[in-house]
Design an enzyme around this catalytic site. Structure first.
Site, PDB file in Angstrom:
ATOM      1  N   LYS A  27       0.821  -1.201   0.000  1.00  0.00           N
ATOM      2  CA  LYS A  27       0.000   0.000   0.000  1.00  0.00           C
ATOM      3  C   LYS A  27       0.866   1.267   0.000  1.00  0.00           C
ATOM      4  O   LYS A  27       0.654   2.175  -0.812  1.00  0.00           O
ATOM      5  CB  LYS A  27      -0.926  -0.019   1.220  1.00  0.00           C
ATOM      6  CG  LYS A  27      -1.953   1.080   1.207  1.00  0.00           C
ATOM      7  CD  LYS A  27      -3.022   0.848   2.266  1.00  0.00           C
ATOM      8  CE  LYS A  27      -4.000  -0.225   1.851  1.00  0.00           C
ATOM      9  NZ  LYS A  27      -4.662  -0.890   2.960  1.00  0.00           N
ATOM     10  N   ARG A  97      -3.589   2.847   8.054  1.00  0.00           N
ATOM     11  CA  ARG A  97      -3.788   1.621   7.271  1.00  0.00           C
ATOM     12  C   ARG A  97      -2.573   0.714   7.346  1.00  0.00           C
ATOM     13  O   ARG A  97      -1.436   1.160   7.286  1.00  0.00           O
ATOM     14  CB  ARG A  97      -4.025   1.993   5.796  1.00  0.00           C
ATOM     15  CG  ARG A  97      -5.327   2.713   5.550  1.00  0.00           C
ATOM     16  CD  ARG A  97      -5.275   3.468   4.227  1.00  0.00           C
ATOM     17  NE  ARG A  97      -6.499   4.224   4.017  1.00  0.00           N
ATOM     18  CZ  ARG A  97      -7.558   3.751   3.361  1.00  0.00           C
ATOM     19  NH1 ARG A  97      -7.522   2.540   2.845  1.00  0.00           N
ATOM     20  NH2 ARG A  97      -8.641   4.486   3.221  1.00  0.00           N
ATOM     21  N   GLY A 106      -7.852  -8.793   3.870  1.00  0.00           N
ATOM     22  CA  GLY A 106      -8.727  -9.030   5.011  1.00  0.00           C
ATOM     23  C   GLY A 106      -8.022  -9.445   6.281  1.00  0.00           C
ATOM     24  O   GLY A 106      -8.642  -9.668   7.309  1.00  0.00           O
ATOM     25  N   MET A 108      -5.425  -7.743   7.783  1.00  0.00           N
ATOM     26  CA  MET A 108      -4.825  -6.679   8.584  1.00  0.00           C
ATOM     27  C   MET A 108      -5.858  -5.583   8.840  1.00  0.00           C
ATOM     28  O   MET A 108      -6.905  -5.537   8.214  1.00  0.00           O
ATOM     29  CB  MET A 108      -3.617  -6.116   7.840  1.00  0.00           C
ATOM     30  CG  MET A 108      -2.655  -7.190   7.371  1.00  0.00           C
ATOM     31  SD  MET A 108      -1.611  -7.764   8.708  1.00  0.00           S
ATOM     32  CE  MET A 108      -0.736  -6.251   9.005  1.00  0.00           C
ATOM     33  N   ARG A 351      -2.447  -1.694  -6.612  1.00  0.00           N
ATOM     34  CA  ARG A 351      -1.538  -2.847  -6.494  1.00  0.00           C
ATOM     35  C   ARG A 351      -1.800  -3.804  -7.653  1.00  0.00           C
ATOM     36  O   ARG A 351      -2.871  -3.748  -8.285  1.00  0.00           O
ATOM     37  CB  ARG A 351      -1.738  -3.564  -5.165  1.00  0.00           C
ATOM     38  CG  ARG A 351      -3.133  -4.100  -4.994  1.00  0.00           C
ATOM     39  CD  ARG A 351      -3.349  -4.684  -3.615  1.00  0.00           C
ATOM     40  NE  ARG A 351      -4.747  -5.096  -3.475  1.00  0.00           N
ATOM     41  CZ  ARG A 351      -5.320  -5.391  -2.326  1.00  0.00           C
ATOM     42  NH1 ARG A 351      -4.639  -5.268  -1.191  1.00  0.00           N
ATOM     43  NH2 ARG A 351      -6.572  -5.771  -2.277  1.00  0.00           N
ATOM     44  N   HIS A 471       2.398 -42.179   1.347  1.00  0.00           N
ATOM     45  CA  HIS A 471       2.020 -43.065   0.245  1.00  0.00           C
ATOM     46  C   HIS A 471       0.795 -42.533  -0.498  1.00  0.00           C
ATOM     47  O   HIS A 471       0.789 -42.427  -1.724  1.00  0.00           O
ATOM     48  CB  HIS A 471       1.751 -44.475   0.775  1.00  0.00           C
ATOM     49  CG  HIS A 471       1.263 -45.407  -0.282  1.00  0.00           C
ATOM     50  ND1 HIS A 471      -0.068 -45.656  -0.492  1.00  0.00           N
ATOM     51  CD2 HIS A 471       1.932 -46.108  -1.221  1.00  0.00           C
ATOM     52  CE1 HIS A 471      -0.207 -46.482  -1.508  1.00  0.00           C
ATOM     53  NE2 HIS A 471       1.003 -46.787  -1.967  1.00  0.00           N
ATOM     54  N   SER A 780      20.142 -40.899 -11.725  1.00  0.00           N
ATOM     55  CA  SER A 780      18.858 -40.253 -11.513  1.00  0.00           C
ATOM     56  C   SER A 780      18.697 -40.071 -10.006  1.00  0.00           C
ATOM     57  O   SER A 780      18.730 -41.044  -9.248  1.00  0.00           O
ATOM     58  CB  SER A 780      17.727 -41.101 -12.075  1.00  0.00           C
ATOM     59  OG  SER A 780      16.499 -40.449 -11.841  1.00  0.00           O
ATOM     60  N   CYS A 850      14.181 -37.812 -10.278  1.00  0.00           N
ATOM     61  CA  CYS A 850      12.862 -38.434 -10.437  1.00  0.00           C
ATOM     62  C   CYS A 850      12.098 -38.477  -9.132  1.00  0.00           C
ATOM     63  O   CYS A 850      11.119 -39.179  -8.996  1.00  0.00           O
ATOM     64  CB  CYS A 850      12.985 -39.819 -11.050  1.00  0.00           C
ATOM     65  SG  CYS A 850      13.886 -40.978 -10.016  1.00  0.00           S
ATOM     66  N   TYR A 870      17.863 -33.358 -17.250  1.00  0.00           N
ATOM     67  CA  TYR A 870      16.401 -33.351 -17.271  1.00  0.00           C
ATOM     68  C   TYR A 870      15.853 -33.450 -15.854  1.00  0.00           C
ATOM     69  O   TYR A 870      16.574 -33.806 -14.920  1.00  0.00           O
ATOM     70  CB  TYR A 870      15.856 -34.507 -18.123  1.00  0.00           C
ATOM     71  CG  TYR A 870      16.075 -35.870 -17.512  1.00  0.00           C
ATOM     72  CD1 TYR A 870      15.132 -36.421 -16.622  1.00  0.00           C
ATOM     73  CD2 TYR A 870      17.212 -36.617 -17.796  1.00  0.00           C
ATOM     74  CE1 TYR A 870      15.340 -37.663 -16.037  1.00  0.00           C
ATOM     75  CE2 TYR A 870      17.424 -37.856 -17.219  1.00  0.00           C
ATOM     76  CZ  TYR A 870      16.484 -38.379 -16.335  1.00  0.00           C
ATOM     77  OH  TYR A 870      16.688 -39.594 -15.753  1.00  0.00           O
TER      78      TYR A 870
END
Lengths: 896, 896
Positions: A27, A97, A106, A108, A351, A471, A780, A850, A870
């Site tokens: 702000k 503010r 909402g 603060m 903003r 899991h 990997s 992976c 990768y």
């Protein structure tokens, strides 16, 4: 040298600017920037976030220099405006503010109309020639200051207001009892009464009179804003949004302007483009004769901007100019707050506007086409959540009331998206009931590989234990299936087929809805919306693929998953878990179980021979889908006891089906029990102990590859050994692998290339990567296990203590859950060592990841930094990984 | 350039020498050395161990050059002796003997009298003028060659010999049926018959005639020796003795000399000192008219050396000279084999003699006193097993028959020593039955901390599962209590209170004996011998302490253990496991259980307050015993579920005793369940979640220290946090520790120093040691956990696959079990990194080890190499660690 704690703005000049969000909050920075570029902004000053930080570090004491700085800036403001705070004749009024560096809507607190007291209210009244307005402003100020700064229950003030409305206004207007009275109906005399009664409420709760000294009011309000930073709801918000490293909120003290001065005044909020669709249309609401809080409170219904245009064409034109100026200034869609005071426009906030995932893509692409931003900037604006948001089903947000009424409990949202269906408690029932065309939600204390069939048949999965990498979570994520875990309040009774949570009883067959994004659970079936990706998504992803340098593969175990992965842009499979193939049908389950309960090689091979054609067919299907792309197949990994039933009745069933004595099965399964299965007889240790398992699996892979190749499919199998800890271990397996594979290739008389590599998922493998690289053709990184072992934390058990470790308020030991975002410092160091020492031995060593982290943006970028070839992740996260890799390249280029 | 595969010796010259054991085997090197120093040794040549290695590497083919080298050396031997192999008139006869670099008694094969055939036997007969002798030699050769080289069952030859004895000799001598006939009673004619029949047996089994070509005989014998290297019994021996890295056996071909040429001949074995007591007395056996095999076979009883002296005073005097020459030459007690051929002495073997642990110390000290060796050399000669041997009770070895008859099964010998007693199946019963004055053996599938009381009450512990570092093994080792684990054949039925093994039923109350050294279990109560250390032990340990540079501490949890540790030379406690204090009595158990089942802080503190005085008293006792020495106390480490009962009936019992509803206890204990407890909520994670546990423990430690100090005791408490993974985590705990401690010290108004440190047992801690060193005053490596996590191997589950990893024949991936001897390559690398990075930050950082490895010689030496300040181990292993550290310093000095 003293620090600067306050930044002034006003009269087209500002000490701060729009880049200083960290220090001035969103702000404060927005107000400073708008002032600078000449927009109509009320004057004021911003106390920095550093003061908030120091306030908490010093046991809620301000730095000593602050007091004088506030005095100086207030004087400056008074001089600029030409009014004095508390002046009984013509008072300066201010709003106080909050404003954190990142928007926390909402969360603060804000206090308006500060500076009014019993005397100045009359001065204002005279000056504005509007006593009703002045009294209403005073009334609002007492309500806000009392409730926000002094913790007087807000309902007490509301009660007073309602009482006057009922007893006085209604009577005066002779209105029926059941008709609602608006605030604007209350007249001066009645407001006087409200003010009087509100001050009495204040005194009753605070023990002192309502402060008449405006300085006392000001400091009280500043303190209230700072205190709101550590309010429960603000902390929760930061935790839920995973906002870390923000030091505090700023406080802006701003000259009041009034939207409640009658019908030529009003207040509004707007977006420079439609935040839902992203269309280039001015979008917003306007409320006549109101202050900002009235819009939020929703007491009256605001009108659309098109109506505002009709009511105030000139002011609207000014606002349209502002829209244009701000959007081209910030080069992004803006969220604006404005007030019209007697036809004069004031900008109160500006903003970057929050927007829906769809709008995010649309706006980014449009702005590139408009020449406002570059493709790179467009790509940088997309977040992983935006991609999730356009793929996963969501709860229809129009049902807010229904949501609130049916809210049951909150768990850990493990896989985003929503699902609803009938509650079932066993995998078997999930399959049966789903087979009859029902949508079901599987509710378990925890899941195990035995449950996979039922999990697949369910719309969503809910477990009482486990974390985001348990899991249930991992399996569900692979399918992009909604999943909530670690909902510890659930008291499940499998026998009674019901669960109780906070006193609410849910029985099998009852309908519930899961919101995997928030972790919320609702005790009814809610309407879901199933989005399809917009055109702009594909445009962005095309740019992403042009920019990124690393490949993205998917973790996929079936032809179906492989196809899905290709559709989402995967360039190969980085992890095909052969064991996942064993659960799909009873035939497969029995074959693997027969293999496992075998206590000699001959009967083990008998079981394996039944598995061979099944696995081979699966591999063929996968190779077909991945025509032209590499497929990394990991040989069997989990401990064998995960594949067999542990309940006696199921063991008896198995005994009959595979014709092996029950006692033998029971004994063998008992033998398989492990104290710490994660560190037990699993991974390549299985093939070391039972080489015939390797033989079967490699045979299935290579025969499938040869047959596909004969059919003209381009196959690149990569055979991967899991849980390697030693070069010698890998060498034994590699030799056996090549021996089996080369014989088959010779038999098929075909020129098939394949590679043999190693997972790096045990710390020792990372430490001795140079030796392992002498044998392995690729590495990997299995960062799930590597994280578990490097940190000594079992992901299945971490739910009990890891939240304390990631909770900033309790310990803050981890900034991120290391199972979600790679622990770059610890695990990352091992990875770095392994990459460097591995490549030193073999400079063309192919390296990938992976683990679960392969689809998490920060971790993916870290892999890029280490020089990986990768990353591989769940199909659903492939677009996210692609995005992160493109963002990485852009960020690197920008740093240079 | 071709390699030399054969080394010749004879006529006081030899190509090899005594230092070449690796290449020539112990026997070959001894023969070469004895030849060189002029002792009477028959000539011959040795084929190197390298040939054995190449033989196995080349699929049982010899290197091509070998054939010619054998020819050349045989010719050289024939020329030296003046006889030819197979000469029908005056044949050269040779023995073919195995000889590995390390003595493997009885494991390898030897063939005598090679060179005899149907013709040369007559030549020998004429030349020696002793046809009976010649035929007997031929008969022996056929037996040995047939059974050893050609795998004819030895019993078949024995049957033939017995048949002739029964049917011919007995008849001829007119002897009663039940009188035994000696080999020497058989005459020429009868031996002719034996030879004939033996050749028939040979043909029947081999399918060919007995070879008449001496070259064919020679190659057959050489092959037989090499094949014996991989015979099952030899492999087993190497595994049991943990002999690794030996490439093979050598083969010595030696001119035959004959102890069986009548009463002026004979054969003997002797030790230069008494191998049982170590006394400086010539010790041995002699058998008249016999070949070496007869001594081993035990057919006739040999006489003592004193009788030999009477029979052959001149030869005996020669032997005494040899004894003197060899002992001063080798500077160690020697084990000799000799043959007397018609009053002429021949030395056939010379090697360092095996001796009892007592003799080891005695001989080493005596030799220092005699000026033969230095103190350092004496210290180097002691092995860890020698120290174990003088402390642990052993089975009285005179009961050989009883042993064989009662042998039941073999498990993994986890703690050496022996124990016998009545079988019990629960810890409770162990305590009860032992309380009535019975000796009991606790038999369990596995043990858990609940069982500690019963384990302590037992003489020994036997478990069906687990490895050398399972719970049972680790706890038992701490007490030096006999323990056998991983005896997988045990089928225990707790309900019936019995176990079955290989069909034998053992019921509660039956007596068994455990030999923790070999892992053997016997189904009766055997006589045990309980040794006390000899004077020489203390002399050696005095030298050890003068030489070593690192301190040795003990892992001890009670005042009793602390005293024991001091007696064994511990210089402080390196690991005091506070949780072990909780199991001794029911009062303690209930207090900790009350604390654990508490589900809020208030009731948790109530439980803790009951524990406080108990812990404090224990600490006072420990500090008193350790007056002047440091005591490292590790705060609570194991997961809480280890402390609570898991059976419903026990939970109900607990419910009544601590007055907490059963359902609540059950639910709480269910909550505590973990999938992988090793990586779960344990270690410092407990104090992070429940800071009140830390407060109680630090209070107990510091109050105890203050009160001891007031009593004039020198206390040096070191407070250690387990399972640290992060600097921030340690910092939180360190601050709380200091806060609690400093307040107490202030209250006692005393000047007490204490330190706060970190265990390094999680890979991440080792990786981030530099950061942790900023907070920690000391590091203590917990190498049990560090090994588990670095290798990803749960020590409780490793029994299923680790044996395959350490088995040279199956994989040979690990040279040593990494839980016994530190994995220097992997875990050691992490330790090295941690030591270096920790000391870089804090150069006076105190560093120790407190895992099981702290008492294992190779690991202890590795710690010394890394620059540790101390090692800490079970009290019983303190002398072993002291020894290893002294040996390390000597070895380092020698290398320079």
């Amino acid at each position: 040298m003293s620090k600067k704690y306050i930044y002034f703005f006003g009269n087209k000049q500002a000490e701060g600017n729009g880049t200083m969000k960290e220090l001035l909050g969103g702000k404060g920075a927005g107000l400073a920037e708008m002032t600078k570029i000449g927009l109509p902004v009320p004057a004021g000053f911003t106390i920095t976030t550093e003061v908030c930080d120091l306030y908490y570090k010093n046991n809620k004491n301000y730095p000593p220099e602050l007091s004088k700085e506030v005095e100086d800036n207030l004087l400056k403001l008074e001089n600029l405006i030409g009014k004095k705070l508390g002046d009984p004749n013509d008072p300066l009024l201010v709003s106080v503010r909050s404003g954190a560096p990142i928007s926390m809507p909402g969360m603060m607190e804000t206090i308006l109309n500060l500076g009014l007291n019993d005397k100045s209210v009359e001065g204002l009244s005279k000056k504005t020639n509007n006593r009703r307005f002045s009294l209403d402003a005073y009334r609002r100020f007492i309500f806000m200051f009392g409730s926000i700064a002094m913790n007087v229950p807000k309902e007490e003030f509301d009660k007073v207001f309602d009482k006057v409305k009922e007893e006085k206004t209604k009577k005066r207007l002779n209105i029926q009892h059941n008709v609602k009275i608006h605030d604007t109906d209350v007249n001066e005399t009645e407001l006087e009464e409200v003010v009087k009664l509100a001050k009495e409420v204040y005194k009753k709760y605070v023990g002192k009179d309502f402060p008449q000294d405006p300085k006392e009011q000001l400091w009280g309000a500043i303190g209230a804003v700072f205190d709101s930073w550590m309010a429960e709801k603000a902390i929760t918000y930061r935790r839920v949004e995973n906002l870390k490293g923000i030091i505090g909120t700023a406080v802006s003290v701003v000259q009041m302007v009034f939207g409640n001065k009658g019908n030529t005044s009003g207040t509004g909020v707007c977006f420079t483009r439609d935040p839902n669709t992203g269309e280039d249309e001015f979008f917003g609401d306007y409320l006549t004769n109101a202050q900002g809080e009235d819009v939020v409170a929703g007491i009256r219904t605001p009108v659309k901007l098109s109506d505002f245009e009709k009511m105030h064409p000139k002011t609207y034109a000014e606002l349209v100019d502002v829209r244009k100026i701000l959007e081209s200034h910030y080069k992004d869609m803006q969220d604006l707050e404005f007030t019209v005071e007697e036809e004069t426009l004031y900008m109160l906030q500006c903003r970057t506007g929050k927007r829906s995932p769809f709008a995010t893509f649309k706006i980014a692409v449009d702005m590139v086409n408009e020449g406002v931003i570059s493709k790179e900037d467009a790509v940088l604006r997309i977040r992983d959540k935006d991609i999730e948001g356009i793929f996963y089903p969501v709860i229809d947000s129009s049902q807010k009331d229904v949501l609130n009424k049916n809210y049951l409990v909150n768990g850990i949202g493990a896989v985003p998206g929503a699902a609803s269906g009938k509650v079932v408690f066993t995998a078997k029932e999930a399959e049966d009931i789903a087979a009859n065309g029902n949508r079901v939600i599987l509710v378990r204390k925890e899941t195990c590989p035995d449950d996979v069939g039922g999990m697949h048949a369910s719309q969503g999965i809910l477990t009482a234990t486990g974390g985001k990498t348990s899991h249930a979570a991992v399996v569900a994520r692979g399918w992009g299936k909604c999943c909530i875990v670690g909902c510890e309040k659930l008291e499940i009774d499998y026998n009674k087929k019901e669960f109780v949570v906070d006193g609410v009883l849910i029985k099998q067959g009852d309908e519930i809805t899961l919101d995997g994004t928030t972790g919320n659970i609702y005790k009814t079936s809610l309407k879901l919306v199933n989005p399809t990706p917009p055109e702009a998504y594909y445009t962005i992803m095309k740019w992403v693929d042009e920019i990124r340098l690393l490949k993205v593969r998917a973790n996929a175990d079936t032809p179906y998953d492989a196809k899905h992965a290709r559709d989402l842009g995967a360039e190969g499979i980085g992890l095909c878990r052969t064991e996942h193939m064993f659960f799909d049908t009873e035939e497969r389950r029995l074959a693997i179980q027969e293999m496992i309960v075998a206590d000699d090689t001959v009967s083990r091979i008998k079981g394996l021979n039944k598995l061979l054609p099944i696995q081979k067919e699966d591999f063929k299907g996968i190779f077909k889908e991945m025509d032209g792309f590499p497929v990394t197949i990991r040989l069997i990994d989990p401990p064998l006891h995960e594949f067999v039933p542990h309940e006696e009745d199921k063991q008896k069933e198995l005994s009959e089906k595979i014709n092996v004595p029950f006692e033998k099965i029971k004994h063998r399964i008992e033998q398989l029990h492990e104290a710490n299965p994660m560190l037990g007889h699993r991974g390549c240790r299985l093939c070391i102990a039972y080489p015939e398992i390797l033989t079967m699996q490699v045979t299935a892979i290579i025969e499938a590859a040869c047959e596909c190749k004969k059919d003209g499919i381009k196959v690149y199998p990569e055979i991967m050994h899991p849980l390697i800890i030693d070069k010698k271990e890998l060498k034994i397996l590699e030799e056996q692998t090549r021996n089996v594979a080369d014989n088959i290739i010779k038999r098929y008389n075909i020129d098939l290339k394949y590679t043999v590599g190693s997972m790096i998922e045990v710390p020792r493998a990372a430490l001795l990567a140079d030796q392992i690289a002498e044998v392995a053709e690729f590495f990997s990184f299995g960062t799930n296990d590597l994280t578990q072992m490097t940190l000594g934390i079992s992901r299945d058990d971490a739910g009990k203590f890891l939240p304390i470790y990631t909770d900033e308020k309790r310990t803050g030991i981890f900034v991120n859950d290391p199972f979600q975002s790679l622990d770059q410092e610890g695990v990352g160091l091992l990875m770095k060592m392994a990459v460097e020492s591995g490549r030193k031995v073999k400079n063309n060593l192919k390296i990938g990841i992976c683990g679960e982290h392969g689809g998490e943006p920060k971790s993916v970028k870290f892999c890029a930094k280490l020089g990986f070839d990768y990353v591989s992740c769940s199909p659903f996260r492939v677009p996210i990984a692609r995005l992160a890799l493109a963002q990485y390249e852009i960020e690197i280029k920008k740093k240079k």
